[in-house]
Scaffold this motif. Structure first.
Motif, PDB file in Angstrom:
ATOM      1  N   TYR A  82       0.849  -1.198   0.000  1.00 56.90           N
ATOM      2  CA  TYR A  82       0.000   0.000   0.000  1.00 56.90           C
ATOM      3  C   TYR A  82       0.882   1.245   0.000  1.00 56.90           C
ATOM      4  CZ  TYR A  82       0.856   0.459   5.053  1.00 56.90           C
ATOM      5  OH  TYR A  82       1.438   0.593   6.287  1.00 56.90           O
ATOM      6  N   SER A  83       0.249   2.373  -0.211  1.00 54.10           N
ATOM      7  CA  SER A  83       0.942   3.661  -0.223  1.00 54.10           C
ATOM      8  C   SER A  83       0.713   4.374   1.100  1.00 54.10           C
ATOM      9  CB  SER A  83       0.398   4.518  -1.376  1.00 54.10           C
ATOM     10  OG  SER A  83       0.887   5.832  -1.277  1.00 54.10           O
ATOM     11  N   ALA A  84       1.790   4.841   1.708  1.00 57.49           N
ATOM     12  CA  ALA A  84       1.711   5.642   2.931  1.00 57.49           C
ATOM     13  C   ALA A  84       2.298   7.020   2.624  1.00 57.49           C
ATOM     14  CB  ALA A  84       2.505   4.982   4.060  1.00 57.49           C
ATOM     15  N   THR A  85       1.489   8.041   2.802  1.00 58.85           N
ATOM     16  CA  THR A  85       1.936   9.404   2.536  1.00 58.85           C
ATOM     17  C   THR A  85       1.974  10.171   3.851  1.00 58.85           C
ATOM     18  OG1 THR A  85       0.954   9.358   0.337  1.00 58.85           O
ATOM     19  CG2 THR A  85       1.454  11.520   1.251  1.00 58.85           C
ATOM     20  N   ILE A  86       3.075  10.851   4.063  1.00 60.07           N
ATOM     21  CA  ILE A  86       3.229  11.708   5.238  1.00 60.07           C
ATOM     22  C   ILE A  86       3.430  13.123   4.736  1.00 60.07           C
ATOM     23  CG2 ILE A  86       4.679  12.285   7.220  1.00 60.07           C
ATOM     24  CD1 ILE A  86       5.451   9.285   7.292  1.00 60.07           C
ATOM     25  N   ALA A  87       2.623  14.035   5.219  1.00 61.11           N
ATOM     26  CA  ALA A  87       2.829  15.455   4.940  1.00 61.11           C
ATOM     27  C   ALA A  87       3.286  16.086   6.244  1.00 61.11           C
ATOM     28  CB  ALA A  87       1.554  16.109   4.433  1.00 61.11           C
ATOM     29  N   GLY A  88       4.303  16.886   6.151  1.00 62.10           N
ATOM     30  CA  GLY A  88       4.827  17.492   7.365  1.00 62.10           C
ATOM     31  C   GLY A  88       5.853  18.552   7.059  1.00 62.10           C
ATOM     32  N   ARG A  89       6.670  18.802   8.062  1.00 65.32           N
ATOM     33  CA  ARG A  89       7.685  19.848   7.933  1.00 65.32           C
ATOM     34  C   ARG A  89       8.973  19.419   8.624  1.00 65.32           C
ATOM     35  NH1 ARG A  89       5.099  23.732  11.321  1.00 65.32           N
ATOM     36  NH2 ARG A  89       3.679  22.056  11.828  1.00 65.32           N
ATOM     37  N   TYR A  90      10.076  19.882   8.075  1.00 62.92           N
ATOM     38  CA  TYR A  90      11.360  19.811   8.753  1.00 62.92           C
ATOM     39  C   TYR A  90      11.590  21.198   9.348  1.00 62.92           C
ATOM     40  CZ  TYR A  90      12.165  15.753   5.721  1.00 62.92           C
ATOM     41  OH  TYR A  90      12.065  14.561   5.056  1.00 62.92           O
ATOM     42  N   VAL A  91      11.760  21.255  10.648  1.00 68.35           N
ATOM     43  CA  VAL A  91      12.077  22.513  11.315  1.00 68.35           C
ATOM     44  C   VAL A  91      13.522  22.382  11.774  1.00 68.35           C
ATOM     45  CG1 VAL A  91      11.479  24.100  13.163  1.00 68.35           C
ATOM     46  CG2 VAL A  91       9.664  22.821  11.978  1.00 68.35           C
ATOM     47  N   ASP A  92      14.395  23.086  11.063  1.00 69.46           N
ATOM     48  CA  ASP A  92      15.837  22.913  11.222  1.00 69.46           C
ATOM     49  C   ASP A  92      16.504  24.121  11.844  1.00 69.46           C
ATOM     50  OD1 ASP A  92      15.841  20.421   9.864  1.00 69.46           O
ATOM     51  OD2 ASP A  92      15.972  21.440   7.934  1.00 69.46           O
ATOM     52  N   THR A  93      17.560  23.839  12.581  1.00 74.16           N
ATOM     53  CA  THR A  93      18.538  24.859  12.942  1.00 74.16           C
ATOM     54  C   THR A  93      19.789  24.519  12.148  1.00 74.16           C
ATOM     55  OG1 THR A  93      17.630  25.043  15.170  1.00 74.16           O
ATOM     56  CG2 THR A  93      19.854  25.940  14.805  1.00 74.16           C
ATOM     57  N   PHE A  94      20.207  25.443  11.320  1.00 77.08           N
ATOM     58  CA  PHE A  94      21.445  25.317  10.558  1.00 77.08           C
ATOM     59  C   PHE A  94      22.492  26.193  11.216  1.00 77.08           C
ATOM     60  CE2 PHE A  94      18.861  23.560   7.249  1.00 77.08           C
ATOM     61  CZ  PHE A  94      19.716  22.874   6.404  1.00 77.08           C
ATOM     62  N   GLU A  95      23.721  25.711  11.209  1.00 78.43           N
ATOM     63  CA  GLU A  95      24.843  26.521  11.679  1.00 78.43           C
ATOM     64  C   GLU A  95      25.923  26.512  10.618  1.00 78.43           C
ATOM     65  OE1 GLU A  95      26.234  25.255  15.514  1.00 78.43           O
ATOM     66  OE2 GLU A  95      24.259  25.521  16.438  1.00 78.43           O
ATOM     67  N   ARG A  96      26.523  27.674  10.448  1.00 77.36           N
ATOM     68  CA  ARG A  96      27.682  27.778   9.552  1.00 77.36           C
ATOM     69  C   ARG A  96      28.919  27.675  10.433  1.00 77.36           C
ATOM     70  NH1 ARG A  96      27.692  32.632   5.724  1.00 77.36           N
ATOM     71  NH2 ARG A  96      27.172  33.622   7.687  1.00 77.36           N
ATOM     72  N   ARG A  97      29.668  26.596  10.232  1.00 78.18           N
ATOM     73  CA  ARG A  97      30.921  26.385  10.965  1.00 78.18           C
ATOM     74  C   ARG A  97      32.028  26.225   9.944  1.00 78.18           C
ATOM     75  NH1 ARG A  97      29.024  21.695  15.270  1.00 78.18           N
ATOM     76  NH2 ARG A  97      27.129  22.761  16.007  1.00 78.18           N
ATOM     77  N   GLU A  98      33.096  26.950  10.157  1.00 74.33           N
ATOM     78  CA  GLU A  98      34.232  26.926   9.218  1.00 74.33           C
ATOM     79  C   GLU A  98      33.757  27.168   7.789  1.00 74.33           C
ATOM     80  OE1 GLU A  98      36.627  23.424   9.882  1.00 74.33           O
ATOM     81  OE2 GLU A  98      36.632  23.771  12.043  1.00 74.33           O
ATOM     82  N   GLY A  99      32.757  28.049   7.658  1.00 73.25           N
ATOM     83  CA  GLY A  99      32.259  28.455   6.349  1.00 73.25           C
ATOM     84  C   GLY A  99      31.274  27.501   5.699  1.00 73.25           C
ATOM     85  N   ILE A 100      30.885  26.415   6.393  1.00 69.22           N
ATOM     86  CA  ILE A 100      30.006  25.404   5.802  1.00 69.22           C
ATOM     87  C   ILE A 100      28.694  25.320   6.582  1.00 69.22           C
ATOM     88  CG2 ILE A 100      29.751  22.945   5.264  1.00 69.22           C
ATOM     89  CD1 ILE A 100      32.827  22.843   5.030  1.00 69.22           C
ATOM     90  N   TRP A 101      27.569  25.448   5.864  1.00 74.28           N
ATOM     91  CA  TRP A 101      26.247  25.300   6.461  1.00 74.28           C
ATOM     92  C   TRP A 101      25.886  23.821   6.554  1.00 74.28           C
ATOM     93  CZ3 TRP A 101      23.681  29.078   8.779  1.00 74.28           C
ATOM     94  CH2 TRP A 101      23.926  30.399   8.408  1.00 74.28           C
ATOM     95  N   ARG A 102      25.507  23.399   7.757  1.00 77.43           N
ATOM     96  CA  ARG A 102      24.992  22.050   7.978  1.00 77.43           C
ATOM     97  C   ARG A 102      23.909  22.112   9.043  1.00 77.43           C
ATOM     98  NH1 ARG A 102      30.610  18.610   8.075  1.00 77.43           N
ATOM     99  NH2 ARG A 102      30.913  18.586   5.827  1.00 77.43           N
TER     100      ARG A 102
END
Length: 184
Positions: A112-132
């Motif tokens: 069967y098909s399972a669909t999830i609708a939602g959101r990613y609520v992220d905190t990103f940090e730039r460390r040493e010039g790189i966003w992760r």
């Protein structure tokens, strides 16, 4: 708002590559998306991002196919090297009969098909010039299960379907994200 267009693009890239890595099961890319000390909470999983990836491997690999669609992205920042980002997503899963993790998706005895609708609520940090990602919280807005019957891909030739290895046509598109992996 102090985020530049380059900052937004770098953050968007991480979010997009995450969806690709989940769907194509390219788990080796995940360390490029999360800071070493990042945390992740979604459903029954709450802790280190590696714990989520280990759980996701089992959840996703047991599915016949998955497909994550990303929607609107809302950016906020603290004026320096932290960004707060909300991304709408829809995740579709083809769940086989006999699915082993019934706390995630019920075993309905047939595919069967399972669909999830939602959101990613992220905190990103730039460390040493790189966003992760330094923290991700997954939010469910709704879930839906449907019979798929003959709508599955069983009649589609194998070379016209998405693959979960390097035979997938997307492999060149993620070369940058796999550069150290491909060199070994």
């Amino acid at each position: 708002m102090n985020l530049t267009l380059e900052d937004r693009d770098a953050i968007r890239d991480v979010i997009t590559v995450y969806a690709h890595a989940i769907d194509r099961r390219r788990w080796e890319i995940m360390p490029r998306l999360f800071h070493e000390d990042a945390t992740f909470g979604f459903g029954p999983i709450d802790g280190d991002w590696r714990e989520f990836v280990d759980a996701a491997k089992a959840i996703i690999t047991a599915c016949t196919a998955t497909h994550h669609q990303l929607g609107q992205i809302l950016f906020g920042d603290d004026g320096k090297d932290t960004a707060h980002v909300e991304t709408y997503m829809t995740a579709m899963h083809i769940v086989p009969g006999g699915y082993p993790m019934t706390d995630v998706f019920p075993d309905r005895g047939e595919e069967y098909s399972a669909t999830i609708a939602g959101r990613y609520v992220d905190t990103f940090e730039r460390r040493e010039g790189i966003w992760r990602i330094s923290h991700r919280q997954g939010i469910y807005d709704w879930r839906e299960y449907r019979e798929i019957g003959p709508a599955n891909l069983s009649a589609v030739p194998n070379d016209a379907r998405g693959q979960h290895d390097d035979s997938d046509p997307s492999t060149p598109a993620v070369k940058y994200w796999r550069r150290d992996i491909d060199a070994s």
